[in-house]
Design a protein around this motif. Structure first.
Motif, PDB file in Angstrom:
ATOM      1  N   TYR A   4       9.095 -54.116 -22.962  1.00 41.17           N
ATOM      2  CA  TYR A   4       9.455 -52.809 -22.444  1.00 41.17           C
ATOM      3  C   TYR A   4      10.564 -53.012 -21.409  1.00 41.17           C
ATOM      4  O   TYR A   4      10.747 -54.095 -20.880  1.00 41.17           O
ATOM      5  CB  TYR A   4       8.261 -52.156 -21.747  1.00 41.17           C
ATOM      6  CG  TYR A   4       7.043 -51.955 -22.610  1.00 41.17           C
ATOM      7  CD1 TYR A   4       6.219 -53.037 -22.941  1.00 41.17           C
ATOM      8  CD2 TYR A   4       6.683 -50.691 -23.066  1.00 41.17           C
ATOM      9  CE1 TYR A   4       5.087 -52.858 -23.726  1.00 41.17           C
ATOM     10  CE2 TYR A   4       5.549 -50.498 -23.842  1.00 41.17           C
ATOM     11  CZ  TYR A   4       4.755 -51.591 -24.164  1.00 41.17           C
ATOM     12  OH  TYR A   4       3.628 -51.408 -24.936  1.00 41.17           O
TER      13      TYR A   4
ATOM     14  N   GLN B  35      12.641 -50.784 -17.989  1.00 37.72           N
ATOM     15  CA  GLN B  35      12.756 -49.590 -17.159  1.00 37.72           C
ATOM     16  C   GLN B  35      14.025 -49.695 -16.342  1.00 37.72           C
ATOM     17  O   GLN B  35      14.166 -50.598 -15.507  1.00 37.72           O
ATOM     18  CB  GLN B  35      11.538 -49.432 -16.242  1.00 37.72           C
ATOM     19  CG  GLN B  35      11.547 -48.128 -15.469  1.00 37.72           C
ATOM     20  CD  GLN B  35      10.206 -47.831 -14.832  1.00 37.72           C
ATOM     21  OE1 GLN B  35       9.376 -48.707 -14.621  1.00 37.72           O
ATOM     22  NE2 GLN B  35       9.971 -46.565 -14.526  1.00 37.72           N
TER      23      GLN B  35
ATOM     24  N   GLN C 223      12.378 -43.546 -17.421  1.00 36.19           N
ATOM     25  CA  GLN C 223      11.022 -43.939 -17.792  1.00 36.19           C
ATOM     26  C   GLN C 223      11.032 -45.296 -18.489  1.00 36.19           C
ATOM     27  O   GLN C 223      12.022 -45.686 -19.105  1.00 36.19           O
ATOM     28  CB  GLN C 223      10.410 -42.882 -18.710  1.00 36.19           C
ATOM     29  CG  GLN C 223      10.056 -41.582 -18.015  1.00 36.19           C
ATOM     30  CD  GLN C 223       9.218 -40.674 -18.894  1.00 36.19           C
ATOM     31  OE1 GLN C 223       9.275 -40.752 -20.111  1.00 36.19           O
ATOM     32  NE2 GLN C 223       8.425 -39.814 -18.262  1.00 36.19           N
ATOM     33  N   ARG C 224       9.908 -45.980 -18.381  1.00 41.30           N
ATOM     34  CA  ARG C 224       9.752 -47.240 -19.083  1.00 41.30           C
ATOM     35  C   ARG C 224       9.729 -46.972 -20.591  1.00 41.30           C
ATOM     36  O   ARG C 224       9.092 -46.031 -21.041  1.00 41.30           O
ATOM     37  CB  ARG C 224       8.459 -47.925 -18.635  1.00 41.30           C
ATOM     38  CG  ARG C 224       8.363 -49.387 -18.986  1.00 41.30           C
ATOM     39  CD  ARG C 224       7.186 -50.026 -18.260  1.00 41.30           C
ATOM     40  NE  ARG C 224       7.312 -49.893 -16.811  1.00 41.30           N
ATOM     41  CZ  ARG C 224       6.503 -50.481 -15.938  1.00 41.30           C
ATOM     42  NH1 ARG C 224       5.508 -51.236 -16.376  1.00 41.30           N
ATOM     43  NH2 ARG C 224       6.660 -50.296 -14.658  1.00 41.30           N
ATOM     44  N   GLU C 225      10.427 -47.806 -21.349  1.00 35.55           N
ATOM     45  CA  GLU C 225      10.497 -47.613 -22.788  1.00 35.55           C
ATOM     46  C   GLU C 225      10.196 -48.914 -23.523  1.00 35.55           C
ATOM     47  O   GLU C 225      10.518 -50.000 -23.036  1.00 35.55           O
ATOM     48  CB  GLU C 225      11.881 -47.101 -23.201  1.00 35.55           C
ATOM     49  CG  GLU C 225      13.027 -48.051 -22.894  1.00 35.55           C
ATOM     50  CD  GLU C 225      14.361 -47.615 -23.470  1.00 35.55           C
ATOM     51  OE1 GLU C 225      14.385 -46.734 -24.349  1.00 35.55           O
ATOM     52  OE2 GLU C 225      15.392 -48.192 -23.050  1.00 35.55           O
TER      53      GLU C 225
END
Length: 119
Positions: A37, A39, A44-46
């Motif tokens: 992930y 950020q 937002q964290r993706e």
């Protein structure tokens, strides 16, 4: 004990490469799909990449063809090879299970590793 320890980030020029590593505890590594992930500031964290227990992989469109996720069962480590880096790849990168690991209503994350891509 839940352990997620990311490393390998750094400062790189656009077009460069980095190899990120994540050492995970056996309890979560062996039984789960693992993911990387990221950020970025103010975002937002993706999820950018995921790998199943059988080593099938999936990537976000933004990194497809440039990033490669892999896992080493002997070392309980997940890797993310990042190539052709772009300034928009700048972010803190985290590994975790996919979906993120939760226990007792707590979602666990490591400290992450900073990737900064200069133009």
């Amino acid at each position: 004990q839940v352990q997620l320890v990311e490393s390998g980030g750094g400062l790189v020029q656009a077009g460069g490469s980095l190899r990120l590593s994540c050492a995970a505890s056996r309890s979560i590594f062996s039984l789960n799909t693992m993911g990387w992930y990221r950020q970025a500031p103010g975002k937002q964290r993706e999820l950018v990449a995921a790998i199943t227990r059988g080593s099938s992989t999936n990537y976000a469109d933004s990194v497809k063809g440039r990033f490669t996720i892999s896992r080493d069962y002997a070392k309980k480590t997940v890797y993310l090879q990042t190539n052709s880096l772009k300034p928009e790849d700048t972010a803190v990168y985290y590994c975790n299970t996919e979906p993120p690991y939760r226990a007792d209503s707590i979602t666990y994350w490591g400290q992450g590793t900073q990737v900064t891509v200069s133009s």
